[in-house]
Design a protein around this motif. Sequence first.
Motif, PDB file in Angstrom:
ATOM      1  N   LEU A  57       0.835  -1.204   0.000  1.00 25.40           N
ATOM      2  CA  LEU A  57       0.000   0.000   0.000  1.00 25.40           C
ATOM      3  C   LEU A  57       0.874   1.260   0.000  1.00 25.40           C
ATOM      4  N   LEU A  58       1.912   1.243   0.840  1.00 25.26           N
ATOM      5  CA  LEU A  58       2.816   2.411   0.900  1.00 25.26           C
ATOM      6  C   LEU A  58       3.412   2.726  -0.466  1.00 25.26           C
ATOM      7  N   SER A  59       3.756   1.662  -1.205  1.00 25.08           N
ATOM      8  CA  SER A  59       4.391   1.863  -2.510  1.00 25.08           C
ATOM      9  C   SER A  59       3.421   2.496  -3.523  1.00 25.08           C
ATOM     10  N   LEU A  60       2.124   2.450  -3.209  1.00 26.48           N
ATOM     11  CA  LEU A  60       1.129   3.020  -4.123  1.00 26.48           C
ATOM     12  C   LEU A  60       0.724   4.445  -3.732  1.00 26.48           C
ATOM     13  N   LEU A  61       1.262   4.907  -2.596  1.00 26.31           N
ATOM     14  CA  LEU A  61       0.885   6.247  -2.117  1.00 26.31           C
ATOM     15  C   LEU A  61       1.829   7.305  -2.662  1.00 26.31           C
ATOM     16  N   ASP A  62       1.277   8.496  -2.937  1.00 27.12           N
ATOM     17  CA  ASP A  62       2.144   9.591  -3.377  1.00 27.12           C
ATOM     18  C   ASP A  62       2.337  10.613  -2.260  1.00 27.12           C
ATOM     19  N   LYS A  63       2.051  10.173  -1.014  1.00 26.78           N
ATOM     20  CA  LYS A  63       2.273  11.039   0.138  1.00 26.78           C
ATOM     21  C   LYS A  63       2.895  10.223   1.264  1.00 26.78           C
ATOM     22  N   LYS A  64       3.382  10.937   2.262  1.00 22.17           N
ATOM     23  CA  LYS A  64       4.048  10.240   3.373  1.00 22.17           C
ATOM     24  C   LYS A  64       3.025   9.582   4.298  1.00 22.17           C
ATOM     25  N   ALA A  65       3.407   8.435   4.843  1.00 25.80           N
ATOM     26  CA  ALA A  65       2.538   7.784   5.833  1.00 25.80           C
ATOM     27  C   ALA A  65       3.424   7.067   6.832  1.00 25.80           C
ATOM     28  N   LEU A  66       2.959   7.015   8.082  1.00 26.80           N
ATOM     29  CA  LEU A  66       3.673   6.243   9.098  1.00 26.80           C
ATOM     30  C   LEU A  66       3.394   4.762   8.865  1.00 26.80           C
ATOM     31  N   GLU A  67       4.326   3.909   9.303  1.00 32.60           N
ATOM     32  CA  GLU A  67       4.099   2.473   9.210  1.00 32.60           C
ATOM     33  C   GLU A  67       4.333   1.896  10.591  1.00 32.60           C
ATOM     34  N   MET A  68       3.521   0.950  11.015  1.00 29.96           N
ATOM     35  CA  MET A  68       3.808   0.328  12.311  1.00 29.96           C
ATOM     36  C   MET A  68       3.582  -1.169  12.293  1.00 29.96           C
ATOM     37  N   VAL A  69       4.238  -1.863  13.248  1.00 28.98           N
ATOM     38  CA  VAL A  69       4.146  -3.324  13.320  1.00 28.98           C
ATOM     39  C   VAL A  69       2.709  -3.707  13.685  1.00 28.98           C
ATOM     40  N   GLU A  70       2.186  -4.667  12.959  1.00 27.69           N
ATOM     41  CA  GLU A  70       0.788  -5.083  13.100  1.00 27.69           C
ATOM     42  C   GLU A  70       0.402  -5.482  14.539  1.00 27.69           C
ATOM     43  N   PHE A  71       1.311  -6.195  15.228  1.00 29.45           N
ATOM     44  CA  PHE A  71       0.950  -6.688  16.559  1.00 29.45           C
ATOM     45  C   PHE A  71       0.790  -5.538  17.550  1.00 29.45           C
ATOM     46  N   GLU A  72       1.649  -4.530  17.430  1.00 28.65           N
ATOM     47  CA  GLU A  72       1.552  -3.357  18.309  1.00 28.65           C
ATOM     48  C   GLU A  72       0.260  -2.598  18.025  1.00 28.65           C
ATOM     49  N   ALA A  73      -0.026  -2.420  16.725  1.00 30.48           N
ATOM     50  CA  ALA A  73      -1.237  -1.689  16.324  1.00 30.48           C
ATOM     51  C   ALA A  73      -2.480  -2.422  16.833  1.00 30.48           C
ATOM     52  N   THR A  74      -2.489  -3.744  16.663  1.00 31.49           N
ATOM     53  CA  THR A  74      -3.654  -4.534  17.083  1.00 31.49           C
ATOM     54  C   THR A  74      -3.881  -4.399  18.584  1.00 31.49           C
ATOM     55  N   HIS A  75      -2.788  -4.492  19.349  1.00 27.12           N
ATOM     56  CA  HIS A  75      -2.910  -4.385  20.803  1.00 27.12           C
ATOM     57  C   HIS A  75      -3.464  -3.017  21.212  1.00 27.12           C
ATOM     58  N   LEU A  76      -2.936  -1.961  20.611  1.00 30.73           N
ATOM     59  CA  LEU A  76      -3.429  -0.610  20.920  1.00 30.73           C
ATOM     60  C   LEU A  76      -4.915  -0.477  20.574  1.00 30.73           C
ATOM     61  N   GLY A  77      -5.293  -1.038  19.419  1.00 26.48           N
ATOM     62  CA  GLY A  77      -6.688  -0.968  18.979  1.00 26.48           C
ATOM     63  C   GLY A  77      -7.609  -1.742  19.910  1.00 26.48           C
ATOM     64  N   VAL A  78      -7.139  -2.895  20.377  1.00 25.29           N
ATOM     65  CA  VAL A  78      -7.944  -3.702  21.296  1.00 25.29           C
ATOM     66  C   VAL A  78      -8.176  -2.913  22.591  1.00 25.29           C
ATOM     67  N   GLN A  79      -7.127  -2.265  23.093  1.00 24.71           N
ATOM     68  CA  GLN A  79      -7.277  -1.455  24.321  1.00 24.71           C
ATOM     69  C   GLN A  79      -8.333  -0.373  24.117  1.00 24.71           C
TER      70      GLN A  79
END
Length: 266
Positions: A57-79
């Motif tokens: 997905l990042l390779s298809l974007l023409d703007k900057k975006a943050l990237e994060m590890v899925e497990f960390e993101a999932t845990h934060l989202g669950v909280q």
Amino acid sequence: MIVGIDAGGTLIKVAYTENGTLHFDKYPIAEIQQVASWVNDLSDSDICITGGKSGVLLSLLDKKALEMVEFEATHLGVQFLLEKMGRDDDSYLLTNVGTGTSIHCVENNQQERIGGTGIGGGTLVGLSRLLTGVMDYEEMVALARKGSRDRIDLKVKHIYEGKTPPISGELTASNFGNKIFEVAHELSKEELLAAVIGLVGETVSTVSVHAAKQCNNSTIIYIGSSFFHNPLLKEVVESYTVLRGAVPLFLENGEYSGAVGAMSVL
Ligand code: ATP
Ligand code: MG
């Protein structure tokens, strides 16, 4: 606009806030270019991407975006989603039934991936299609609800004929282990689909209950799009988890945990 995207093996989940309201959307991975175009067209936005396909997905974007590890993101989202449900759990086992199944131990707000199984939502879709020819996910889960597993699965009580079994006779002794070849030509799509969901649900919950013991916790939080519009999978996972002595919890909008977690770091 603040946008969190979880690009998984099968589905892209998007969470974003607009005028203070939280929105959720999901798209098949085949539509990754359309999701990229939507992001590229946003004028004022902060974006964070996670999931196995985040690089694509990042390779298809023409703007900057943050990237994060899925497990960390999932845990934060669950909280975040737990708090929305009015809960303050900080220690539990987390089972994410996505394309595959990933299992995490969360203790005092720290997550560690402790295992997983290749039996997951991808198995559900793949085996279902192979056995019945049904290709549409919504049709699969709707038909499965009407099916019985009795002629396909072998229960412990079937083996212990005329005797009291040493464990619950209602436990499945063998998924697809009944005398299916005697009735193979009669088995309906509904029965086969229900049995596939039984296989996936019982495997996922059995592995989770063992992992919960390792994690010293009896609460198991289940997330992932495999539960979406799939009451039979929820029922199987819930009853098997309870039967084996743990406490299941299904998060509202749990399939968006990764996307919400990615959004929450912005
Ligand atoms: P992973 O995390 O393993 O990379 P993922 O994030 O894409 O994969 P999820 O979106 O959580 O996984 O779940 C994918 C599963 O959800 C599918 O395998 C299928 O069982 C189920 N599912 C729910 N809705 C759909 C749909 N509209 N089309 C296809 N599968 C669906
Ligand atoms: Mg995922």
